[in-house]
Scaffold this motif. Structure first.
Motif: not given
Lengths: 126, 126, 126, 126
Positions: A56-64, D38-44, D68-70
């Motif tokens: 699953e995606p990891v984040g958020p990372y923060h920077f300014a 693919n940032t969507t919640d569906a398989e591309a 949500r995968r590359i």
């Protein structure tokens, strides 16, 4: 006027920090870098989300990035909420509350006695 | 008709002239280069503004591209109002009174016996 | 449907065929290359115009890309109405009667024992 | 919200897997790579079509990118309906039923003792 250049969402699908490095550090260390230009008069409090092939995606990372400033961030240096591992393919999405412009750069020194660079503008998605 | 190609504002966030160079000058000198194509029938009197990590923007830098002409400018050669220092990360914004198209190129010969190139279109922001 | 991908005008400001080459020809010859994809069902009869720093534009150069075909053209090989000289900075504008997509690539083998590549999508201007 | 980033059609005109490779496999194998986020919640469920200089298009090639995968695909590894041959110029068009972002990368190790990278965002065509 110049403070509204760019967009608020930028995407880089092809991230991958090379595993090895050769040559003096830090200038010849292999890296992926994210370069941000903030022409606005407000601090850009950016968030980055990393996407992987198998998690699953990891984040958020923060920077300014300060008002009327740039910042070139080595992905290698991002450690919170977790380090981005070397040699693990990733993509990332950058969100900014104010318009910015984002460029991606890789330096690869895996092979001793060589250095290669590649880069592209990030994709403006919003 | 062809004289209206492109845009009036272009952005490069990831500037950084490499510190060292190896090989015969000027052809193997490390550089960042900004390449402008002006297809219009008017001279393009461009202004460049440079952004830094730790200082207020510097500019405007002025240079002109004749009608129906290109110009490839080495950032290394910009000295007025001040030189762009080597090995200092920067971003830049180019404004043109007429539509132009802008490309960014880096040559890096820091490591003896090597040369690497990277580049991208600048981001069209207006 | 797929036959309408892309645009009819593409721009590359940063052309410059490297002067020297090292290694076996033609695979290691230094070049600039223009890569065109024509997804339409019509032949794309393209015209190229070259822009210089110190002379009026030269063209049109003609070449065709068949229906549902690509073509990767070495700028080095363009000779009519005149050859594009090595080591002379140029920009070019491509016009197509049907939508196409255009990518730019440079191979540089000026330095013996090295090869470097750089490229970018051309700028879609119409 | 983040699930709608990008577009459904992406184009790469300048494909060309280098013929030779030097160095340990697979990390130094010459390749062209297509990187999809693919940032969507569906398989591309993506389809790729390859275009050539001298033959009708070949495809569709199928591959999927999870929600949500590359996925970073080596063009070298595509074999169904047929392998993409080394050293044969090609272009490709990617279609996705959900929005994605696509980046192109080449690694070239034809010359022993060297490695060079080049890349660009694919062209968003729909």
């Amino acid at each position: 006027m110049m403070g509204q250049l760019g967009g608020r969402v930028w995407v880089v699908p092809g991230g991958h920090i090379p595993l090895d490095s050769n040559g003096p550090e830090p200038e010849f260390t292999s890296y992926d870098k994210i370069c941000v230009l903030n022409t606005t008069d407000a601090e850009a409090r950016l968030t980055l989300t990393f996407y992987y092939e198998d998690a699953e995606p990891v984040g958020p990372y923060h920077f300014a990035v300060g008002p009327r400033r740039i910042r070139h961030i080595r992905v290698n240096d991002l450690i919170d909420p977790e380090a981005v591992r070397l040699d693990r393919p990733y993509g990332c999405v950058l969100h900014s509350p104010v318009p910015v412009v984002v460029q991606f750069l890789r330096q690869d020194t895996r092979l001793s006695g060589t250095v290669t660079l590649t880069g592209t503008m990030a994709h403006p998605a919003g």
